[in-house]
Design a protein around this motif. Structure first.
Motif, PDB file in Angstrom:
ATOM      1  N   GLN A 181      -5.015   4.525 -14.306  1.00  0.00           N
ATOM      2  CA  GLN A 181      -4.818   4.545 -12.858  1.00  0.00           C
ATOM      3  C   GLN A 181      -5.017   5.963 -12.328  1.00  0.00           C
ATOM      4  O   GLN A 181      -4.370   6.902 -12.798  1.00  0.00           O
ATOM      5  CB  GLN A 181      -3.410   4.059 -12.501  1.00  0.00           C
TER       6      GLN A 181
ATOM      7  N   LYS B  25      -2.377   8.810 -12.497  1.00  0.00           N
ATOM      8  CA  LYS B  25      -1.282   8.542 -11.562  1.00  0.00           C
ATOM      9  C   LYS B  25       0.075   8.828 -12.192  1.00  0.00           C
ATOM     10  O   LYS B  25       0.962   9.413 -11.553  1.00  0.00           O
ATOM     11  CB  LYS B  25      -1.362   7.087 -11.098  1.00  0.00           C
TER      12      LYS B  25
ATOM     13  N   GLU C 293       0.823  -1.208   0.000  1.00  0.00           N
ATOM     14  CA  GLU C 293       0.000   0.000   0.000  1.00  0.00           C
ATOM     15  C   GLU C 293       0.859   1.260   0.000  1.00  0.00           C
ATOM     16  O   GLU C 293       0.561   2.226  -0.717  1.00  0.00           O
ATOM     17  CB  GLU C 293      -0.935   0.002   1.205  1.00  0.00           C
TER      18      GLU C 293
ATOM     19  N   THR D 159      -1.807  10.276  -1.507  1.00  0.00           N
ATOM     20  CA  THR D 159      -0.459  10.755  -1.196  1.00  0.00           C
ATOM     21  C   THR D 159       0.061  11.675  -2.293  1.00  0.00           C
ATOM     22  O   THR D 159       0.666  12.720  -2.012  1.00  0.00           O
ATOM     23  CB  THR D 159       0.494   9.562  -1.008  1.00  0.00           C
ATOM     24  N   GLN D 160      -0.167  11.313  -3.544  1.00  0.00           N
ATOM     25  CA  GLN D 160       0.264  12.170  -4.650  1.00  0.00           C
ATOM     26  C   GLN D 160      -0.449  13.519  -4.613  1.00  0.00           C
ATOM     27  O   GLN D 160       0.177  14.570  -4.792  1.00  0.00           O
ATOM     28  CB  GLN D 160      -0.015  11.484  -5.982  1.00  0.00           C
TER      29      GLN D 160
ATOM     30  N   TYR E 292      -6.227   0.036  -6.347  1.00  0.00           N
ATOM     31  CA  TYR E 292      -5.373   1.031  -7.004  1.00  0.00           C
ATOM     32  C   TYR E 292      -5.336   0.863  -8.523  1.00  0.00           C
ATOM     33  O   TYR E 292      -4.653   1.621  -9.208  1.00  0.00           O
ATOM     34  CB  TYR E 292      -3.954   0.959  -6.432  1.00  0.00           C
TER      35      TYR E 292
ATOM     36  N   THR F 204      -3.193   9.050  -6.440  1.00  0.00           N
ATOM     37  CA  THR F 204      -3.431   8.590  -5.072  1.00  0.00           C
ATOM     38  C   THR F 204      -3.564   9.777  -4.123  1.00  0.00           C
ATOM     39  O   THR F 204      -3.190  10.916  -4.447  1.00  0.00           O
ATOM     40  CB  THR F 204      -2.274   7.704  -4.592  1.00  0.00           C
TER      41      THR F 204
ATOM     42  N   GLU G 215       0.754   4.014  -2.974  1.00  0.00           N
ATOM     43  CA  GLU G 215       0.447   5.410  -2.664  1.00  0.00           C
ATOM     44  C   GLU G 215       1.548   6.340  -3.172  1.00  0.00           C
ATOM     45  O   GLU G 215       1.276   7.426  -3.686  1.00  0.00           O
ATOM     46  CB  GLU G 215       0.274   5.583  -1.153  1.00  0.00           C
TER      47      GLU G 215
END
Length: 367
Positions: A320, A347, A138, A325-326, A186, A323, A142
Motif C-alpha cells: 500500500q 503506508k 476515504e 494526507t500522510q 488505496y 497517502t 487517507e
C-alpha cells in the motif's frame, strides 16, 4: 527470532537518505515486498525437532502468525492477550456496520498507535446507504487505516449481525460499489460478511467481483457452513477474491459439516489466496479459535503454511502506498522539527514515521 518483516522503523536510518541537506522533505512510495524465502525451511526444521506431545503453539512459536479478523478493539490489551495465544499481529476492529463501530474503529487506531508492530487497524463504522459512507471511508484511508471491514454485506442467518443498523441487503447494494472503488484506489483489502454463503447474496457478490476487478475482496469466514467445493468454484474464477479461513469453526463448532483436513486440498491448490483468522473466537471461545489456527498450519506443506500464516496478508499491507494526507503530515512535522529529509515509504511505514515524529515533537514541547 520471529520469521517475517522487521516492523520497527528508526528515523534517520530507515528510508531517509544521508549526506544531503534538503530544503524540504521528499516522500517517495516504496511498495516492494520480498517474502522471507527461508521461512519454509524453518518450518521443516521445527517439525523435524518437535516432540510427539508438543503443544502446537510452542512448536510454531518462531513462525509469525497474523489473525486477519479480530473484533477485540474494545478490550484493554488485545495485542498482549492474543500474543499469549500465539497471534503476533492482529487486523483489529470492533463492532461492525453500526454507529457504535465508529467508537471501536477509533479504539483500534489508538491500539495501533501504541503498538504498531502488533496491530493492523481496520474500520467498519460507516453507513452504506448514505453518501456520507464513502466520505468516511476515504477519510479513514487517507488517515492511514490499512484495511476496511468487517462489513456486513448481507445477513439473514446470523443472530447478531443480521440486526445491525448499517448492514447492506446484498453485496452490491447502496454505496458499496463506490466503496469498492475506493478500496481499489488505496490498494486495501475489504473484508465482507456474507450470509448465507449461497443463493441471492452470492449472486450479487459474484456481480461485485466482476464489476470491480481491481478490488481486493476478502470473504469473511468463508468456510462457515460452506463446503470446500463451493469456495473453490469462486476462487478459481475470480483472481481478486481472497478467503478468510476460520479454522476454529471447522474444528470445534458442532454445526460444522467438515473437518480441517477437508480444506487442505483447497489451501494447497490456492496457497496465495487464503488467510487465517480467529473471528475473535465467535461461537467457540478465543483460546480454541487461536489454537485451531495452529492445527490448520500443522496440516499444510511448509510452503503453504508460511503463506497463509502471514506472508499473504503481509504482502497486502506492504504494497500500500503512502497517502496524500500522510505525505503532507510528514512534511509538516519534519518542518516543525527543522529536519527535512528524503523518505522511501509505504503506508505502514508512513504511519510509524508520523507516530515517531509526533512523539518527538511532543517531547520538545514538554522540555
Amino acid at each position: 527470532m520471529k520469521l517475517g518483516l522487521g516492523i520497527g522503523m528508526l528515523i534517520g536510518t530507515v528510508g531517509c537518505s544521508g549526506g544531503e541537506r534538503l530544503a524540504e522533505t521528499i516522500v517517495e512510495a516504496d511498495i516492494a515486498y520480498a517474502p522471507d524465502s527461508s521461512a519454509a525451511d524453518v518450518i521443516i526444521r521445527l517439525r523435524e525437532s518437535r516432540r510427539a506431545d508438543a503443544y502446537l503453539t510452542d512448536v510454531y512459536e518462531p513462525l509469525t502468525v497474523i489473525d486477519i479478523h479480530n473484533h477485540d478493539a474494545s478490550t484493554r490489551d488485545p495485542a498482549g492477550w492474543w500474543g499469549a495465544q500465539g497471534m503476533d499481529r492482529l487486523v483489529l476492529f470492533g463492532d461492525v456496520s453500526e454507529p457504535s463501530a465508529q467508537i471501536t474503529d477509533a479504539m483500534a487506531w489508538e491500539h495501533y498507535r501504541a503498538n504498531p508492530e502488533r496491530i493492523y487497524p481496520s474500520f467498519a463504522g460507516f453507513p452504506v446507504y448514505d453518501e456520507e459512507g464513502p466520505r468516511i471511508v476515504e477519510r479513514n484511508l487517507e488517515q492511514g487505516y490499512l484495511a476496511i471491514g468487517e462489513i456486513v454485506a448481507a445477513s439473514t442467518a446470523s443472530p447478531v449481525v443480521s440486526q445491525v443498523e448499517w448492514k447492506a441487503q446484498h453485496p452490491n447494494d447502496g454505496y458499496l460499489p463506490d466503496i469498492y472503488e475506493l478500496a481499489a484506489a488505496y490498494k486495501v483489502p475489504i473484508l465482507l460478511h456474507i450470509d448465507p454463503p449461497n443463493g441471492m447474496p452470492i449472486a450479487y457478490f459474484v456481480q461485485a467481483l466482476r464489476e470491480h476487478p481491481d478490488t481486493i475482496f476478502v470473504f469473511a469466514h468463508a468456510n462457515v457452513f460452506n463446503p470446500p467445493s463451493h469456495i473453490e468454484g469462486m476462487i478459481k474464477e475470480f483472481p481478486n477474491l481472497y478467503i478468510d479461513f476460520f479454522p476454529g469453526f471447522t474444528a470445534y463448532d458442532p454445526g460444522s459439516g467438515n473437518k480441517l483436513e477437508d480444506f487442505v486440498p483447497l489451501l494447497e491448490s490456492y496457497p496465495d489466496r487464503v488467510f487465517l483468522s480467529t473471528d475473535g473466537g465467535y461461537g467457540i471461545g478465543k483460546t480454541r479459535a487461536a489454537y485451531a489456527m495452529f492445527e490448520m498450519i500443522d496440516l499444510l506443506s511448509p510452503e503453504t503454511a508460511v503463506k497463509v500464516a502471514y506472508q499473504n496478508y503481509e504482502r497486502l499491507i506492504e504494497q500500500q502506498p503512502p497517502t496524500a494526507t500522510q505525505i503532507s503530515k510528514i512534511k509538516e512535522l519534519t518542518g516543525k522539527l527543522n529536519e527535512p529529509g528524503r523518505y522511501s515509504l509505504n503506508k505502514r511505514k508512513a504511519n510509524e514515521l508520523i507516530f515517531e515524529l509526533e512523539r518527538r515533537l511532543a517531547g520538545l514541547g514538554g522540555s
